[in-house]
Each structure stands twice: as structure tokens, then as C-alpha cells.
Write an enzyme that holds these catalytic residues in place. Structure first.
Site, mmCIF file in Angstrom:
data_model
loop_
_atom_site.group_PDB
_atom_site.id
_atom_site.type_symbol
_atom_site.label_atom_id
_atom_site.label_comp_id
_atom_site.label_asym_id
_atom_site.label_seq_id
_atom_site.Cartn_x
_atom_site.Cartn_y
_atom_site.Cartn_z
ATOM 1 N N PHE B 141 0.856 -1.183 0.000
ATOM 2 C CA PHE B 141 0.000 0.000 0.000
ATOM 3 C C PHE B 141 0.889 1.229 0.000
ATOM 4 C CE2 PHE B 141 -4.676 0.193 1.305
ATOM 5 C CZ PHE B 141 -5.019 -0.767 0.391
ATOM 6 N N GLN B 255 -9.004 14.156 3.323
ATOM 7 C CA GLN B 255 -8.191 13.427 2.360
ATOM 8 C C GLN B 255 -8.892 13.236 1.016
ATOM 9 O OE1 GLN B 255 -7.219 8.959 2.710
ATOM 10 N NE2 GLN B 255 -5.258 9.986 2.981
ATOM 11 N N HIS B 257 -8.674 10.970 -2.373
ATOM 12 C CA HIS B 257 -8.070 9.722 -2.843
ATOM 13 C C HIS B 257 -7.751 9.862 -4.321
ATOM 14 C CE1 HIS B 257 -7.464 5.513 -3.763
ATOM 15 N NE2 HIS B 257 -7.521 5.221 -2.487
ATOM 16 N N LEU B 267 -14.840 4.524 -5.490
ATOM 17 C CA LEU B 267 -13.405 4.300 -5.308
ATOM 18 C C LEU B 267 -12.958 2.998 -5.957
ATOM 19 C CD1 LEU B 267 -10.897 5.293 -3.484
ATOM 20 C CD2 LEU B 267 -11.453 3.257 -2.197
ATOM 21 N N GLU B 270 -6.639 1.418 -3.605
ATOM 22 C CA GLU B 270 -5.222 1.685 -3.705
ATOM 23 C C GLU B 270 -4.465 0.395 -4.025
ATOM 24 O OE1 GLU B 270 -3.904 4.512 -1.001
ATOM 25 O OE2 GLU B 270 -1.905 3.716 -0.757
ATOM 26 N N ARG B 301 -1.202 9.383 -0.227
ATOM 27 C CA ARG B 301 -2.351 9.831 -1.033
ATOM 28 C C ARG B 301 -2.361 11.324 -1.275
ATOM 29 N NH1 ARG B 301 -6.926 6.056 1.770
ATOM 30 N NH2 ARG B 301 -6.182 4.157 0.779
ATOM 31 N N HIS B 369 -12.329 11.563 0.161
ATOM 32 C CA HIS B 369 -12.334 10.155 0.538
ATOM 33 C C HIS B 369 -12.389 9.919 2.035
ATOM 34 C CE1 HIS B 369 -11.503 5.931 0.450
ATOM 35 N NE2 HIS B 369 -10.353 6.069 1.061
ATOM 36 N N ARG B 405 -3.816 10.331 6.229
ATOM 37 C CA ARG B 405 -3.889 8.944 6.656
ATOM 38 C C ARG B 405 -3.333 8.070 5.562
ATOM 39 N NH1 ARG B 405 -7.252 4.595 5.219
ATOM 40 N NH2 ARG B 405 -8.813 5.595 3.934
HETATM 41 C C1 FAD Z 1 -14.542 3.388 -0.707
HETATM 42 C C2 FAD Z 1 -13.699 3.322 0.505
HETATM 43 C C3 FAD Z 1 -12.672 2.386 0.603
HETATM 44 C C4 FAD Z 1 -11.885 2.316 1.725
HETATM 45 N N1 FAD Z 1 -10.879 1.411 1.770
HETATM 46 C C5 FAD Z 1 -10.108 1.328 2.874
HETATM 47 C C6 FAD Z 1 -9.068 0.380 2.954
HETATM 48 O O1 FAD Z 1 -8.835 -0.390 2.032
HETATM 49 N N2 FAD Z 1 -8.333 0.329 4.069
HETATM 50 C C7 FAD Z 1 -8.587 1.147 5.116
HETATM 51 O O2 FAD Z 1 -7.889 1.042 6.106
HETATM 52 N N3 FAD Z 1 -9.568 2.043 5.074
HETATM 53 C C8 FAD Z 1 -10.337 2.165 3.977
HETATM 54 N N4 FAD Z 1 -11.349 3.092 3.929
HETATM 55 C C9 FAD Z 1 -11.676 3.858 5.112
HETATM 56 C C10 FAD Z 1 -12.460 3.010 6.102
HETATM 57 O O3 FAD Z 1 -13.288 2.127 5.422
HETATM 58 C C11 FAD Z 1 -13.341 3.806 7.004
HETATM 59 O O4 FAD Z 1 -12.652 4.864 7.524
HETATM 60 C C12 FAD Z 1 -13.814 2.962 8.173
HETATM 61 O O5 FAD Z 1 -14.443 1.824 7.704
HETATM 62 C C13 FAD Z 1 -14.739 3.712 9.069
HETATM 63 O O6 FAD Z 1 -15.315 2.824 9.994
HETATM 64 P P1 FAD Z 1 -16.237 3.350 11.136
HETATM 65 O O7 FAD Z 1 -16.613 2.186 11.952
HETATM 66 O O8 FAD Z 1 -15.589 4.466 11.812
HETATM 67 O O9 FAD Z 1 -17.488 3.952 10.401
HETATM 68 P P2 FAD Z 1 -18.538 3.321 9.382
HETATM 69 O O10 FAD Z 1 -18.202 1.967 8.980
HETATM 70 O O11 FAD Z 1 -18.751 4.336 8.334
HETATM 71 O O12 FAD Z 1 -19.828 3.196 10.250
HETATM 72 C C14 FAD Z 1 -20.593 4.294 10.616
HETATM 73 C C15 FAD Z 1 -21.795 3.787 11.344
HETATM 74 O O13 FAD Z 1 -22.471 4.845 11.945
HETATM 75 C C16 FAD Z 1 -23.828 4.808 11.626
HETATM 76 N N5 FAD Z 1 -24.313 6.164 11.715
HETATM 77 C C17 FAD Z 1 -23.873 7.255 11.064
HETATM 78 N N6 FAD Z 1 -24.544 8.327 11.455
HETATM 79 C C18 FAD Z 1 -25.416 7.917 12.395
HETATM 80 C C19 FAD Z 1 -26.394 8.568 13.194
HETATM 81 N N7 FAD Z 1 -26.595 9.869 13.120
HETATM 82 N N8 FAD Z 1 -27.125 7.816 14.049
HETATM 83 C C20 FAD Z 1 -26.932 6.480 14.133
HETATM 84 N N9 FAD Z 1 -26.014 5.839 13.417
HETATM 85 C C21 FAD Z 1 -25.268 6.546 12.563
HETATM 86 C C22 FAD Z 1 -23.889 4.183 10.297
HETATM 87 O O14 FAD Z 1 -25.136 3.617 10.032
HETATM 88 C C23 FAD Z 1 -22.804 3.136 10.430
HETATM 89 O O15 FAD Z 1 -23.315 1.996 11.077
HETATM 90 C C24 FAD Z 1 -12.124 3.191 2.789
HETATM 91 C C25 FAD Z 1 -13.138 4.121 2.716
HETATM 92 C C26 FAD Z 1 -13.902 4.223 1.562
HETATM 93 C C27 FAD Z 1 -14.896 5.315 1.456
#
Ligand code: FAD
Ligand code: HEM
Ligand code: HEM
Ligand code: SF4
Ligand code: F3S
Ligand code: FES
Lengths: 253, 619, 219
Positions: B141, B255, B257, B267, B270, B301, B369, B405
Site C-alpha cells: 500500500f 483526504q 483519494h 473508489l 489503492e 495519497r 475520501h 492517513r
Molecule cells: C470506498 C472506501 C474504501 C476504503 N478502503 C479502505 C481500505 O482499504 N483500508 C482502510 O484502512 N480504510 C479504507 N477506507 C476507510 C475506512 O473504510 C473507514 O474509515 C472505516 O471503515 C470507518 O469505519 P467506522 O466504523 O468508523 O465507520 P462506518 O463503517 O462508516 O460506520 C458508521 C456507522 O455509523 C452509523 N451512523 C452514522 N450516522 C449515524 C447517526 N446519526 N445515528 C446512528 N447511526 C449513525 C452508520 O449507520 C454506520 O453503522 C475506505 C473508505 C472508503 C470510502
């Protein structure tokens, strides 16, 4: 020439006492690379802010946007309008509880499913943070991943005549999930325990081989293969003890 | 009035939320997770690439260690991270990966013997040691010295989230989906839970909790073009900002991407470049080595996105009806590799672009991103400003990412932070009792009820919510895109002030009954504009370039004046800009500020240079 | 944890009955398929001449295959019916659901099932009558059969029964293959084509035989 698309969309808001289920027509001009995600959002922004539908990833990976598109369940976000005729009918997925218009409650259905089949690795081991990970053959990991790819969109269930007729039928996605754990060496459940989960008419023996599940699954899971192998495995599990030894079979998934 | 009480309320059921929930449930506490969508549709499921952890099992990861990982992370953050947190993260990451393996993630494993990999588009072979057969494998990566990204094909986030949600089901965590938190219940000192709106019926419920966790993921959807899911709309951060006392950290750190596809902004991972994909311009010329001879496409990135933009500004982008773009080329990786290891990429190209990546080029451009910004917490995940409020995952500014990041660290952060913060939440729950003040709850509840009524009846005006949002989209992109400057930022701040006034006058066009989705948006539009204002205002004030924050009028990284973290609070509800405060970026310097080794740029050094603090020393 | 509001046996080991039934449904189905193929040989041997058919019938008679096999087939027929009928919806609501689903989805395999279930009803009644009539009037000879068919009633009777049976059998054969995992995904499309062809040929041969019986000069 850009087409004018005609959409017939199912409308009903169960929370509104004045609402009755009906089909509503909309027209919208087609643009390049247009998907149903773009269409529905534009309809809501430009024509009818009360329209309800679900999207999350809008990239075909989260399974939120399952709906019946011209008769067939599919993911709206990766359906391009250029692959559809000028008149398009959108309906909510059957079987799941209707939230409003095109939005249905898949969450409740699937959580009940996890509970029913105990959708997790059963092991008596305890995690040791200091130890190296247990080894696994990469081919096994890939085979598990192949079945783990299901996005729980519910299309396979909504398309299955058996599931429509029998509320208690587990559905292809559930059977596939069980197969995923059978493949996993970390899950210590025995064949008998698996049989108790799916060796019934609600389980694998209820499946009539309609294969609509296979034909609509947007992630192209090998459901036909999985269901076939599961049936064989469970059917032999039931009779192996009464068969003469040369007829006994231990089916590998 | 519905009231539900629990020990821990996780707002968000993505990886971060569920990991914390599991820890608490494991220790016998009652836990409720709220989520807008069924837990498995959380945006974590969209992460394809993988998760960084210094396991060092693969040939190309040999010699890796948490120390090397640490150095990469600090450099990646452009020294904006909290080094204490980064250390905590790199040390715990391998354990977290193994725990995921134990719970059922089908990680790709080491296959012994000669293997063909790609770097810079050229195949090479490496020998995987037989004694490592079957251990967790890793891929390459951006911005890392070793190959350390653990992966399951290109469905890593999906598999890890499914595994965690399975575990949550096993532990009896109650996950309530289609519920959206719209306000926190607090008295200015203690957080007591949240008011949430059911997205099935439209009903309000007060969730009372001794500990509340904001794990709502990123807020990319305050931009029009974002790789984020449509539910990444900042709702969680808004509830924190609305308290007036909880600060958001580093809001200017957004960020972009390098490889969002054009036009749909989805997306492609990467991992494409990690596996040897290259970037080409309109002449199908590979330009990245000219800018970054060492790392080329695999610089961090922020750097790659900037270089791409620079190159397109020279007129070398590919023109299209949706604006200029560049090409991503993975054709040389071969059909087998693309259809198996990069299968999701293959599917995305085929079903959204009609492009077959085995034979054709993929149109890409830098796209919003990730939010390094978030609810500012200490290293234990406790939010500043309110007792009993915690945050983890992308929603938090725990701050191991600083101003940029690295790929594969966010997914890893969610489970590592989840594990760690889960521990501190358990400690908190074991040692503290909370008095629920009914008047706080009633006030919060009534306030939301009144807001909904006002929106439905148009008591504040009939401003169209989508119109307001579109204005916000245009404005934030103008000021706080990849390259920023004082003039544009000032203009954006002024415009957002006007838009904020409009947002306060929104009224519904539809009847607002039940799970009405126009109402959902209307309830948070004001908050979204505030978030956008935080981004622009903080960016305007930070007169330097660091990581993803690039000021054309201040191109140097200024360690002398800006080696710090922005803290933004919305002190009074009627304010038009946030109140900004600053705190030192890090209290310990395991690695004093220096060159990143890629990206170039001048540095104004910190005087006197800080001493290196020995490893693992707490401030 | 939810407390069940009624007594439930959920969680207890399930019996193997469903599995046995599924085996039997498949095995009786397969046996009937085999039988129908043999039956076709017998019946269509008329095309080669009444002598050939009489010889075959005589062979079945003296080996007691008709006397013993006939009732056995009759039993298999009943057993298969009882087992397979578990899958057929009898409530109108369910029938409508299934039909609406097949229509909405324009999905061949679902349609095939609908055909199987509908033909099954016809076969139950008509096949039952047919077997009764034939088996209570042994031995089988070309003469008797031709005489029966030339009454006109039986000609029309068979004109309906024949396609129903061939469709049901053809689809049944395909279904056994997919349900029991004998086909991989590409294999499914190959077999489906071949199966359609085979069904067509069988119906054609059956029709020709019927005509032959109809026009066979009686002594
Ligand atoms: C397309 C893409 C690819 C990625 N690929 C990678 C990768 O390969 N490697 C890597 O390390 N990172 C990657 N990332 C980043 C990473 O996926 C995210 O930063 C990470 O998954 C975030 O996890 P989280 O648990 O914080 O939030 P999320 O998984 O986004 O979960 C948010 C949760 O909060 C809930 N929620 C939101 N607002 C509210 C509200 N007001 N009330 C109640 N519930 C709410 C949602 O329903 C959801 O359940 C990628 C991101 C994207 C966009
Ligand atoms: C009494 C009349 C009959 C009825 C009611 C009947 C009904 C059915 C039904 C409903 C099925 C589908 C079962 C499923 O999908 O699980 C079926 C399958 C089948 N039928 Fe029949 N059938 C009858 C007679 C026959 C006859 C006479 C034959 C053969 C000559 C036959 C051969 C088959 C076969 C091979 C299958 C597939 C078996 C399987 O899926 O396990 N059936 N039948
Ligand atoms: C042991 C049982 C059976 C015997 C001995 C038997 C015998 C015969 C005979 C002798 C004929 C010639 C016509 C006649 O004499 O009327 C015939 C025709 C026919 N039988 Fe049967 N039969 C048996 C079972 C079945 C079953 C189970 C079915 C299907 C449900 C079936 C379907 C038919 C059909 C469709 C024809 C007309 C065939 C044609 O012209 O091609 N038979 N059978
Ligand atoms: S198996 Fe396929 S159709 Fe069924 S829920 Fe999973 S992804 Fe959807
Ligand atoms: S559609 Fe239904 S009946 Fe079986 S093969 Fe698929 S689950
Ligand atoms: S919105 Fe995620 S699959 Fe369509």
C-alpha cells in the site's frame, strides 16, 4: 437522441393514514452513464421529495438498494438505464416488511437469520493475544471468501417462489451462510449440528431447485453449486448410518 | 415518549462501533448499537484494500516491525499525529488482526515458494518462506516501507465487518438499525445518551446510557463528489458539535483519494497501484516517476492527489463531459490477477463504467475520501468536553493520522481503537455511576420534537433543503478542495455564512410523515453547513501546508507555528463561524519532525528542535 | 433473549424425516423416469409393427414383469404423488403468489416448476385411470390397445396425457440434476437445451405411436 424515461413506481406510506398502495408515474430525461441511483435521487430532489428508497454505498457492495426492477429483484445502484427499456417499473422487494415506497426492512429478517443458524464461528478455543495466528491454507481462505461475499441484499429470497409460499423457508442466502461455516475449519460444529439447523423442509430439503436465486444474485454467488452440495451432504448425513459401507458418502463442500 | 436505558450506547454500528460494543458486552454490560442502515451496510463494508499491521509474514514484509510501521505512520501524518496514539496503534495492530482471524476473517494466507508480484507495473518474483505457509499474508500500500496490508481479496472491509457483526450477534449486542441519532442528551458536563429518530416510523426515542460512543464514520457527504457512502453525512459529528462544548479536531484535514472513477466517484482501491497499477495522462504517458522518482504512484495519497492535479493543470488531463481526468492502467496485471485479486474493481469498472479493466484504461481523478478530522478524544477515546462521551473510528480524531492517513490504516484503526477504547469504556462503566437527569432528557426530546414540527409546518421558512445542500456543495469544493488559498477560502467562509442562514429557514415540501427522507436531511442540513464552515474556517486560519492541507499561498510546512491541532467548537448556536483553539500536535516525540522522504516542499523547522522521547514513554 | 410465548421444541435435534422424504421423492421420481422410458419403448414398438409390440408385451408377461412391476409402479406413482404433493400449494393465495412471481420475473425455471405442478394434477387423475384400465385388462396386446384408442375417447385422452407426462418427466429429470448438484453452473444451460430437445422427440414419437394405433387395421 436522449430518451425520455417513464417510471412506474410503487407508492405507499404505511405511516400515513391517507396513503393507499398505488403505482405512480414519473418521467425523466436520460443522461449518460445514468443509473437508478441517479434517477431516484433526481426524482426526489426535482419532482417528489416524499419518495422513499434506500441506498448506502451506491457502488454495488453494501446490498442496501435491492428492489424489483421490471419484475426482477436487483441492485438499483448498479442498474444502468441504458440496459433498460423506456418504461421501467420499480417495486419494493416482496417478503420483507415494507417501510414505505421502495424501502423495505431487510435488517430484521437477516438478524433473525443470524440467530436461527447461529451465524458465527463456534469454537471452544480461547483467543490468545500472545500467540501467532493459527495457520490456514490459502485455498481454503479463498473458498470461504467466495461464499462470504454475499451482501445480504435479499434478492435471492425475494425471487424464490418457495420463500414466497412458505414464510419459514430459510432461503438461499441463509443456506449459503451455513455452507460458509461448514467450509471454515475454525468452526467446530459437527455435521449433526449442521443437520439440526438445515436438515429440514425449512432448510435445504425445502429448496425446490427453482434457481431464481442463482439467476438474480447480483454478486454471482455460486448458489446453485452450494445448494446442490448441501443437499447431497445433508441427505447422506441422514442415511450414512443405514447404508452399506460402499454406498456411504462424506460430501465435501 | 419512548425511553430505553442501557449501559453503553454506540451511535454507529460500523467496525469501530461494533468492536467497542463487543468489548463491553464481553464484560457483561448491556449494549445497544444504533445505525442508519443494517449494521453490515455500514461504510466499513466498502473498504476493499486491507488493514495495516506489522506481522512481517510475507516475503516483501520481511523485517517489518511495529517500529517501522510507527515511522511510516508518523511520516504519513506529516508529523501531525499524536505519537503516543500512533505507538499504541502499531503495537496493538498485529494482535487485532490475529483476533479477527480467530473470529473468522478469511485473510489471504502465505503460499510458500516463488510467487510473482508486481511493482511499478513490472512483474518480479519473491520467495515466500515455507515456514510461513498459512500465516496471514500482506500486500503493498502507499507510503509504507514494507508490504504490511493484510487483506481478503478485495473485500477486506466486508469480511471483517461481517465477522464482527457475527461476533456481536453471538455476544448478544442489540443492534438497532434504521435509527438515527439526532442529538446528544447532556447537561454541559455529562453525556447521558442520545435522542434518536426511527427511520421506519419516524418516532423519536430517548436512549439513556451511562456511556455514549460516537462511531458514525466519516462526513464525506458534505462534498458532492465523494467516495463515501451516502450515509456518511456527518450526523454523529453534528450531534457532538451541537453540544457547544465538544471540540472537533483538525477539521481542515480532509483526504482526497487519487483514484475515484469518473463520473460516479466510486473508489477503486489503492490495491490497484499497490499491485503495480500505474497512472497515465492523456498521452498515455506514465508521469508519476517524474514527480516522485522513488515512490512514484505509491507515495502517500495527499502527494499523489496533488501531483495528479498539478499534472492536469498543465493541460495533460483527459478531457471528458464530467471534467478532466487521468487514466489508471492495470491491464498488465493480467486477466487472472484482475478477475481474482481485484475482482471488486473489475466488477465496478464493468457495471458502472462499462469498462473492462483487463483491456481498457480506467478514468480516475482525485476525489474526497476520508476525514482525518473528528470528535477530538484523548488516547483513551474519551471525548473532550463531556464526561461519559467517547468516540472511535473515522468519526474520532484519536489522532494517529494527523494531516494525512495512509491507506490501510483506517480500517485497522477501527478495530485497534475499538479494542482499546472498548477497554477504557469497560473501565469507565465499572467505576462510574451516572445520574440521569430527567429534565435534560425531556428538554432534548422536546427540542427535537419542536424542530420536526417547525420543519413540517415551515414555521422558519420554506427554503428548499436540496437547494441549500447544493449551494454548500459548490462552496466547500471551491474553498477546501485539494489546493487551497486564502482568497477562495475567505469567499467560501462568507458564502457559507449566508448558506447557514438559509439552512435555518428550511421547510419541507412533502408531508414529513413516517420515515420521510426529506425530513431526515432537513434535520441535519444546518449541522452539515456548520461542518463545512468548520472545514473552511479552520483551513483559512491554518497558514501552512501540511499533509492533505495544501495552501498555495503558504507552501511550506511550518513546524515553528503550526505543529498543532485545531480544535473547533460551536460555542453558541447562533454563531456563524466556529470558535477555534489549538493544542500541541503531540506531547511526546519518538520521532522529531523531519522530512517525509516524498512530496518535497520546504519545512520551517521547530526551534529549538524537540528531543526524541524514548519509545513507550507517556507524556 | 426472547421468551417463547407458546411451548416450543425449537433447538431440539430435528428428526431425519425430511431427509428420508427427499430421498424417496427423488428415487421414486427417478424410478418413474426410468419406467417411462421403458414404457415408451413398449408403446412405440407399435411403430415397428404389432408383432414387435406383442413380442415385447409377451416378454413382460411371461417374466411376470407386468403383473408384479405394474402394481409396483402404481405404488411408486402413489408414493411419489404423496411426497411431491407436499410441495404443491393448495391454498389459492400461495398458488397466486407462485404464478405472479413466475410471471413478474419472466423466469424459465420458475415457470418449469409451475408446469410440473399443474401437469402433476392431470397425471394423477388421468394416469391413475389409465393404469387401472390397462392393468385390469391384462395381457397387453397391440390389438387391445388399438381397439381402445380407436374408440376416439382414449385417443383424445392420450392426446392430453402424453404431453403432460413428457413435460413432467423431462422437467423432473432436469430438476433432479440441479437439485442434487449433478450440474455445475455452465452445465445447467447445456442440459436444459438437450432436455428440451429430448422432450420434444419423446412427444413426437408418442404422437406417431398414437396415430399408428388409431389407424391400425383391426382384425
Ligand atoms: C470506498 C472506501 C474504501 C476504503 N478502503 C479502505 C481500505 O482499504 N483500508 C482502510 O484502512 N480504510 C479504507 N477506507 C476507510 C475506512 O473504510 C473507514 O474509515 C472505516 O471503515 C470507518 O469505519 P467506522 O466504523 O468508523 O465507520 P462506518 O463503517 O462508516 O460506520 C458508521 C456507522 O455509523 C452509523 N451512523 C452514522 N450516522 C449515524 C447517526 N446519526 N445515528 C446512528 N447511526 C449513525 C452508520 O449507520 C454506520 O453503522 C475506505 C473508505 C472508503 C470510502
Ligand atoms: C401423481 C401424480 C404426480 C404428482 C402429483 C407429481 C408431483 C410432482 C411435483 C410437485 C414435483 C416437484 C417436486 C419438487 O420440486 O420438489 C415432482 C417432481 C418430479 N416428478 Fe412428479 N408428480 C406426479 C407424477 C409423476 C410421474 C408419473 C413421474 C414420472 C413418470 C414423475 C416424475 C417426477 C420427477 C422425476 C420429479 C423430480 C423429482 C425431485 O425433484 O426430487 N412424477 N412431481
Ligand atoms: C404399469 C403401468 C403401465 C402400463 C402397463 C401401461 C401400459 C400402456 C399401454 C399398453 C399403452 C398403450 C395404449 C393403451 O393400451 O391404452 C399405454 C399408453 C400410454 N401410457 Fe401407459 N402404462 C402404464 C403406466 C403409465 C403411467 C404411470 C403413465 C403416466 C402417468 C402412462 C402414460 C401413458 C401414455 C401417455 C400413453 C399413450 C402413449 C403414446 O401413445 O405415446 N402409462 N400405456
Ligand atoms: S446470496 Fe446473492 S442475492 Fe442472496 S442476499 Fe447474498 S448477495 Fe443477495
Ligand atoms: S430460488 Fe429458491 S427453491 Fe431453491 S434453488 Fe433458489 S432457493
Ligand atoms: S447502495 Fe450499496 S449496493 Fe446499492
Amino acid at each position: 437522441m436522449a430518451r425520455m424515461l417513464k417510471f412506474n413506481i410503487f407508492r405507499y406510506n404505511p405511516q400515513d393514514p391517507n396513503s393507499v398502495p398505488h403505482m405512480q408515474a414519473y418521467t425523466i430525461d436520460e443522461t449518460e452513464s445514468m443509473t437508478l441511483f441517479i434517477v431516484l435521487n433526481r426524482l426526489r430532489e426535482e419532482q417528489d421529495p416524499s419518495l422513499q428508497f434506500d441506498f448506502s454505498c451506491r457502488a454495488g457492495i453494501c446490498g442496501a438498494c435491492g428492489m424489483v426492477i421490471n419484475g426482477r429483484p436487483g441492485l438499483a445502484c448498479h442498474t444502468k438505464t441504458k440496459d433498460l427499456p423506456e418504461e421501467i417499473t420499480l417495486m419494493p422487494l416482496p417478503i420483507f416488511k415494507l417501510m414505505g415506497d421502495l424501502s423495505v426492512d431487510t435488517g430484521t429478517w437477516f438478524r433473525a437469520m443470524y440467530k436461527k443458524i447461529e451465524s458465527w464461528c463456534h469454537t471452544k478455543k480461547v483467543f490468545d493475544p500472545a500467540a501467532q495466528e493459527e495457520r490456514m491454507d490459502n485455498a481454503v481462505a479463498e473458498a470461504i471468501y467466495e461464499l462470504d461475499r454475499c451482501v445480504e441484499c435479499g434478492c435471492c429470497v425475494a425471487a424464490c417462489g418457495t420463500a414466497l409460499m412458505r414464510e419459514d423457508f430459510l432461503g438461499a442466502t441463509t443456506l449459503n451462510r451455513v455452507a460458509r461455516f461448514m467450509l471454515d475449519p475454525r468452526d467446530e460444529r459437527t455435521e449433526k449440528e449442521y443437520f439440526d439447523i438445515i436438515g429440514t423442509d425449512e432448510g435445504i430439503f425445502g429448496c425446490m431447485g427453482l434457481l431464481a436465486c442463482q439467476d438474480v444474485c447480483p454478486k454471482y454467488l455460486p448458489l446453485q453449486d452450494v445448494l446442490g452440495k448441501l443437499r447431497k451432504k445433508m441427505a447422506f448425513a441422514a442415511v450414512n448410518n443405514i447404508l452399506p459401507s460402499f454406498l456411504r458418502k462424506d460430501i465435501k463442500l | 415518549m419512548n425511553i430505553i436505558q442501557t449501559d453503553l450506547l454506540c451511535v454507529g454500528a460500523g467496525l469501530a462501533g461494533e468492536r467497542v460494543a463487543i468489548e463491553a458486552a464481553d464484560n457483561g454490560f448491556s449494549v445497544i448499537c444504533l445505525s442508519i442502515v443494517p449494521a453490515r451496510r455500514s461504510h466499513s463494508s466498502a473498504a476493499q484494500g486491507g488493514m495495516q499491521a506489522a506481522l512481517g509474514n510475507s516475503a516483501m514484509g520481511e523485517g517489518d516491525s511495529p517500529d517501522v510501521h510507527f515511522a511510516d505512520t508518523v511520516k504519513g501524518s506529516d508529523w501531525g499525529c499524536d505519537q503516543e496514539v500512533a505507538r499504541l496503534f502499531v503495537d496493538a495492530a498485529p494482535v487485532a488482526m490475529r483476533q479477527m482471524a480467530f473470529w473468522g476473517v478469511p485473510w489471504n494466507r502465505v503460499v510458500p515458494g516463488e510467487q510473482t508480484y508486481y511493482k511499478g507495473g513490472k512483474p518480479f518474483t519473491a520467495f515466500e518462506k515455507p515456514e510461513n505457509e498459512g500465516l496471514i499474508h500482506s500486500r503493498n500500500f502507499g507510503g509504507t516501507a514494507k508490504w504490511r496490508t493484510c487483506y481478503t481479496s478485495d473485500g477486506t472491509g466486508h469480511c471483517v465487518l461481517y465477522t464482527l457483526d457475527n461476533r456481536a450477534a453471538q455476544m448478544g449486542v442489540s443492534v438497532v438499525d434504521k435509527v438515527e441519532a439526532i442529538a446528544l442528551i447532556h447537561d454541559g458536563a455529562v453525556c447521558m445518551g442520545a435522542i434518536a429518530r426511527c427511520l421506519k416510523t419516524g418516532e423519536l426515542t430517548a436512549y439513556l446510557a451511562r456511556a455514549t460512543l460516537v462511531a458514525t464514520g466519516g462526513f464525506g457527504r458534505i462534498y458532492r463528489e465523494s467516495t463515501n457512502a451516502v450515509i456518511c453525512d456527518g450526523g454523529g459529528l453534528i450531534t457532538a458539535l451541537d453540544t457547544g462544548v465538544v471540540p472537533l479536531g483538525n477539521m481542515e484535514a480532509v483526504q482526497f483519494h487519487p483514484t475515484g472513477i469518473v463520473p460516479t466517484d466510486i473508489l477503486v482501491t489503492e490495491g490497484c497501484r499497490g499491485d503495480g497499477g500505474t497512472l497515465l495522462d492523456k498521452n498515455e504517458y506514465r508521469f508519476m516517476p517524474d514527480y516522485e522518482p522513488e515512490k512514484a504512484e505509491l507515495a502517500s495519497r495527499d502527494v499523489v492527489s496533488r501531483r495528479m492535479t498539478e499534472h492536469m493543470r498543465k493541460g495533460l488531463g483527459v478531457p471528458s463531459p464530467y471534467g478532466d481526468h487521468l487514466w489508471l492502467d492495470i491491464r498488465h496485471l493480467g486477466e487472472h490477477h484482475i478477475r481474482t485479486k481485484l475482482r471488486e474493481v473489475d466488477e465496478i469498472c464493468q457495471s458502472f463504467l462499462g469498462v473492462d479493466p483487463v483491456h481498457q484504461l480506467i478514468p480516475v481523478r482525485p476525489t474526497q475520501h476520508y476525514s482525518m478530522a473528528g470528535v477530538r478524544t484523548n488516547s483513551d477515546g474519551a471525548a473532550y468536553g463531556l464526561k461519559g462521551l467517547f468516540s472511535a473510528g473515522e468519526a474520532a480524531c484519536w489522532d494517529m493520522h494527523g494531516f494525512n492517513r495512509l491507506g490501510g490504516t483506517s480500517l485497522a484503526e477501527t478495530v485497534v481503537a475499538g479494542m482499546h477504547v472498548g477497554g477504557t469504556v469497560v473501565e469507565f462503566l465499572s467505576g462510574t455511576e451516572t445520574t440521569f437527569k430527567t429534565e435534560c432528557m425531556r428538554d432534548a426530546y422536546r427540542k427535537q420534537e419542536d424542530r420536526i414540527k417547525a420543519l413540517i409546518h415551515g414555521s422558519n421558512g420554506r427554503e428548499n433543503v436540496y437547494g441549500v445542500r447544493n449551494a454548500m456543495f459548490d462552496t466547500i469544493m471551491k474553498g477546501a478542495g485539494i489546493f487551497r488559498n486564502g482568497t477562495d477560502l475567505q469567499e467560501s467562509v462568507d458564502k457559507l455564512t449566508e448558506i447557514l442562514a438559509r439552512a435555518r429557514k428550511v421547510g419541507l415540501k412533502s408531508n414529513g410523515l413516517g420515515a420521510n427522507q426529506e425530513l431526515s436531511l432537513a434535520l441535519k442540513i444546518e449541522g452539515q453547513v456548520k461542518l463545512a464552515q468548520c472545514v473552511c474556517f479552520a483551513a483559512l486560519n491554518r497558514t501552512e501546508s501540511r499533509g492533505a492541507h495544501t495552501r498555495e499561498d503558504f507552501p511550506e510546512r511550518n513546524d515553528r507555528d503550526w505543529l498543532n491541532r485545531t480544535l473547533a467548537t460551536w460555542a453558541k448556536p447562533d454563531d456563524v463561524v466556529p470558535t477555534l483553539n489549538y493544542e500541541p500536535a503531540t506531547k511526546v516525540f519518538e520521532i522529531p519532525p523531519g522530512e517525509r522522504g516524498y512530496g518535497g516542499g520546504k519545512i520551517i523547522p521547530l526551534e529549538p528542535a524537540p528531543e526524541a522521547t524514548p519509545k513507550n514513554k507517556k507524556a | 433473549m426472547s421468551v417463547p410465548s407458546t411451548a416450543t421444541h425449537e433447538g431440539l435435534p430435528v428428526g431425519k424425516l425430511s431427509a428420508y422424504f427427499d430421498w424417496l421423492q427423488m428415487l421414486t421420481g427417478a424410478a418413474l423416469i426410468l419406467f417411462m422410458w421403458c414404457h415408451l419403448i413398449l408403446v412405440s414398438s407399435i411403430l415397428l409393427g404389432p408383432g414387435v409390440m406383442n413380442a415385447l408385451a409377451w416378454f413382460f408377461e411371461v417374466t411376470y414383469m407386468a403383473q408384479v412391476g405394474g402394481p409396483l409402479i402404481f405404488l411408486a406413482f402413489l408414493l411419489h404423488f404423496v411426497l411431491a404433493a407436499r410441495k404443491i400449494p393448495f391454498a389459492t393465495g400461495q398458488q397466486r403468489l407462485m404464478l405472479a412471481n413466475a410471471k413478474r420475473m419472466r423466469h424459465t425455471d420458475t415457470w418449469l416448476w409451475v408446469i410440473q405442478a399443474t401437469t402433476a394434477m392431470g397425471i394423477l387423475i388421468m394416469g391413475g385411470i389409465h393404469m387401472w384400465v390397462v392393468l385390469t385388462n391384462l395381457p397387453i396386446t397391440a390389438e387391445k390397445s388399438a381397439a381402445r384408442i380407436q374408440t376416439g375417447f382414449w385417443f383424445v385422452f392420450y392426446l392430453f396425457l402424453l404431453p403432460m407426462v413428457e413435460l413432467h418427466v423431462g422437467i423432473g429429470f432436469y430438476r433432479i440434476l440441479v437439485k442434487w448438484g449433478f450440474l455445475d453452473r455452465p452445465g445447467r444451460w447445456v442440459i436444459k437445451k438437450k432436455e428440451n430437445l429430448l422432450t420434444g422427440i419423446f412427444i413426437a414419437i408418442g404422437l406417431l405411436s398414437l396415430l399408428r394405433y388409431y389407424f391400425l387395421p383391426l382384425k
